[in-house]
Design a protein around this motif. Structure first.
Motif, PDB file in Angstrom:
ATOM      1  N   VAL A 103      82.059  64.630  44.632  1.00  0.00           N
ATOM      2  CA  VAL A 103      81.790  66.040  44.997  1.00  0.00           C
ATOM      3  C   VAL A 103      83.260  66.794  45.141  1.00  0.00           C
ATOM      4  O   VAL A 103      83.574  66.030  46.266  1.00  0.00           O
ATOM      5  N   VAL A 104      83.554  67.522  45.075  1.00  0.00           N
ATOM      6  CA  VAL A 104      84.245  68.724  44.832  1.00  0.00           C
ATOM      7  C   VAL A 104      83.734  69.880  45.959  1.00  0.00           C
ATOM      8  O   VAL A 104      83.213  70.135  44.422  1.00  0.00           O
ATOM      9  N   VAL A 105      83.968  70.622  47.067  1.00  0.00           N
ATOM     10  CA  VAL A 105      83.750  71.873  46.844  1.00  0.00           C
ATOM     11  C   VAL A 105      85.227  72.579  47.405  1.00  0.00           C
ATOM     12  O   VAL A 105      85.443  72.510  48.876  1.00  0.00           O
ATOM     13  N   PRO A 106      85.585  73.852  46.970  1.00  0.00           N
ATOM     14  CA  PRO A 106      86.697  74.431  46.782  1.00  0.00           C
ATOM     15  C   PRO A 106      86.066  74.989  48.699  1.00  0.00           C
ATOM     16  O   PRO A 106      84.679  75.586  48.678  1.00  0.00           O
ATOM     17  N   ASN A 107      86.638  74.995  49.532  1.00  0.00           N
ATOM     18  CA  ASN A 107      86.267  76.201  51.006  1.00  0.00           C
ATOM     19  C   ASN A 107      86.412  77.198  50.176  1.00  0.00           C
ATOM     20  O   ASN A 107      85.856  77.617  51.601  1.00  0.00           O
ATOM     21  N   SER A 108      87.778  78.103  49.636  1.00  0.00           N
ATOM     22  CA  SER A 108      86.670  79.363  49.276  1.00  0.00           C
ATOM     23  C   SER A 108      86.335  79.899  48.510  1.00  0.00           C
ATOM     24  O   SER A 108      85.871  79.026  48.005  1.00  0.00           O
ATOM     25  N   ALA A 109      85.599  81.350  48.455  1.00  0.00           N
ATOM     26  CA  ALA A 109      84.104  81.815  47.498  1.00  0.00           C
ATOM     27  C   ALA A 109      85.482  81.388  45.973  1.00  0.00           C
ATOM     28  O   ALA A 109      86.861  81.942  45.729  1.00  0.00           O
ATOM     29  N   THR A 110      84.574  80.890  44.559  1.00  0.00           N
ATOM     30  CA  THR A 110      84.993  80.390  44.413  1.00  0.00           C
ATOM     31  C   THR A 110      84.268  80.813  42.445  1.00  0.00           C
ATOM     32  O   THR A 110      82.902  80.587  42.713  1.00  0.00           O
ATOM     33  N   ASP A 111      84.818  81.229  41.858  1.00  0.00           N
ATOM     34  CA  ASP A 111      83.952  81.941  40.375  1.00  0.00           C
ATOM     35  C   ASP A 111      84.500  80.975  39.675  1.00  0.00           C
ATOM     36  O   ASP A 111      84.768  79.736  40.118  1.00  0.00           O
ATOM     37  N   VAL A 112      83.600  80.926  37.990  1.00  0.00           N
ATOM     38  CA  VAL A 112      83.407  79.962  37.078  1.00  0.00           C
ATOM     39  C   VAL A 112      84.769  79.748  36.529  1.00  0.00           C
ATOM     40  O   VAL A 112      85.057  78.516  36.713  1.00  0.00           O
ATOM     41  N   GLU A 113      85.607  80.497  36.234  1.00  0.00           N
ATOM     42  CA  GLU A 113      87.454  81.182  36.052  1.00  0.00           C
ATOM     43  C   GLU A 113      87.534  79.782  36.918  1.00  0.00           C
ATOM     44  O   GLU A 113      88.561  78.589  36.328  1.00  0.00           O
ATOM     45  N   SER A 114      87.990  79.699  38.072  1.00  0.00           N
ATOM     46  CA  SER A 114      88.752  79.051  39.188  1.00  0.00           C
ATOM     47  C   SER A 114      87.910  77.764  39.239  1.00  0.00           C
ATOM     48  O   SER A 114      88.968  76.937  39.594  1.00  0.00           O
ATOM     49  N   GLY A 115      86.275  77.747  39.369  1.00  0.00           N
ATOM     50  CA  GLY A 115      86.135  76.344  39.468  1.00  0.00           C
ATOM     51  C   GLY A 115      87.192  74.866  37.651  1.00  0.00           C
ATOM     52  O   GLY A 115      86.797  74.074  37.792  1.00  0.00           O
ATOM     53  N   GLU A 116      86.350  75.969  36.916  1.00  0.00           N
ATOM     54  CA  GLU A 116      86.879  75.002  35.471  1.00  0.00           C
ATOM     55  C   GLU A 116      88.585  75.071  35.875  1.00  0.00           C
ATOM     56  O   GLU A 116      88.610  74.133  35.294  1.00  0.00           O
ATOM     57  N   GLU A 117      89.134  75.460  36.413  1.00  0.00           N
ATOM     58  CA  GLU A 117      91.008  75.381  36.667  1.00  0.00           C
ATOM     59  C   GLU A 117      90.665  74.468  37.042  1.00  0.00           C
ATOM     60  O   GLU A 117      91.984  73.549  37.033  1.00  0.00           O
ATOM     61  N   LEU A 118      90.386  74.054  38.489  1.00  0.00           N
ATOM     62  CA  LEU A 118      90.026  73.600  38.781  1.00  0.00           C
ATOM     63  C   LEU A 118      89.779  71.950  38.428  1.00  0.00           C
ATOM     64  O   LEU A 118      90.846  71.130  38.795  1.00  0.00           O
ATOM     65  N   ALA A 119      88.609  72.289  37.506  1.00  0.00           N
ATOM     66  CA  ALA A 119      88.068  71.136  37.089  1.00  0.00           C
ATOM     67  C   ALA A 119      89.781  70.372  36.367  1.00  0.00           C
ATOM     68  O   ALA A 119      89.762  69.040  36.030  1.00  0.00           O
ATOM     69  N   HIS A 120      90.604  70.844  35.377  1.00  0.00           N
ATOM     70  CA  HIS A 120      91.086  71.208  34.371  1.00  0.00           C
ATOM     71  C   HIS A 120      92.390  70.302  35.181  1.00  0.00           C
ATOM     72  O   HIS A 120      92.773  69.414  34.656  1.00  0.00           O
ATOM     73  N   ARG A 121      92.398  70.416  35.942  1.00  0.00           N
ATOM     74  CA  ARG A 121      93.947  70.066  36.966  1.00  0.00           C
ATOM     75  C   ARG A 121      93.577  68.611  37.484  1.00  0.00           C
ATOM     76  O   ARG A 121      94.086  67.723  37.772  1.00  0.00           O
TER      77      ARG A 121
END
Length: 185
Positions: A103-121
């Motif tokens: 599980v990865v939990v970004p430290n800053s507030a993250t919206d759906v688009e940013s979460g999907e972008e991180l998932a793709h990376r």
């Protein structure tokens, strides 16, 4: 001097025990206990949100274990963990829940688009080949993305949603990213 040495040894031993209680021994990543504690703090009322959780599950790791043995599977998991550390961002909490689940939990507030972008990376970085026992291996990863709102969702709610999303991704053939929706429930 002797008393000081004993106190110093005790402090070091306590720090080591604290580390072992919150980290996975195979990868050095945080464990489930540390993840839940972190999520409870992040999801407390008044904290910035939404809070994203990306649940990653390696596809077909059992084939590596069956073909090359469990030591090769463990080696692959260690490499996977190193790549997660390198690509997830220094301020993200990364935890291994066990087996091939992370599980990865970004430290800053993250919206759906940013979460999907991180998932793709993360997916792209984790697709790179790994040399183990003279074999070049690749594995894909399925990712479930879920968001939790501070003061509304609990750590277990967010992890359940992310787990449901990754099960949806795996059910679609693996190597997919799924964002949790209430329809998945």
């Amino acid at each position: 001097a002797s008393l000081f040495s004993q106190v110093q040894a005790r402090i070091l031993a306590e720090e080591q025990l604290r580390y072992l209680a919150e980290h996975d021994d195979l990868t050095g990543l945080h464990n489930r206990r540390a993840l839940i504690s972190h999520l409870e703090k992040r999801l407390a009322a008044g904290q910035p949100g939404p809070v994203a959780a990306l649940f990653l599950d390696l596809d077909r790791l059992k084939a590596v274990n069956d073909y090359l043995g469990h030591n090769a599977g463990d080696w692959f998991i260690r490499i996977f963990a190193e790549r997660l550390r390198a690509k997830a961002g220094g301020d993200s909490l990364i935890a291994r829940l066990g087996g091939d689940e992370f599980v990865v939990v970004p430290n800053s507030a993250t919206d759906v688009e940013s979460g999907e972008e991180l998932a793709h990376r993360l997916q792209a970085a984790l697709r790179e080949r790994v040399a183990i026992d003279g074999e070049m291996l690749t594995r894909t990863v399925s990712v479930g993305v879920a968001l939790g709102e501070p003061g509304v969702d609990s750590a277990s709610d967010l992890l359940r949603k992310a787990d449901q999303a990754v099960l949806t991704a795996k059910g679609a053939g693996g190597n997919k990213i799924a964002v949790f929706s209430e329809d998945m429930s």
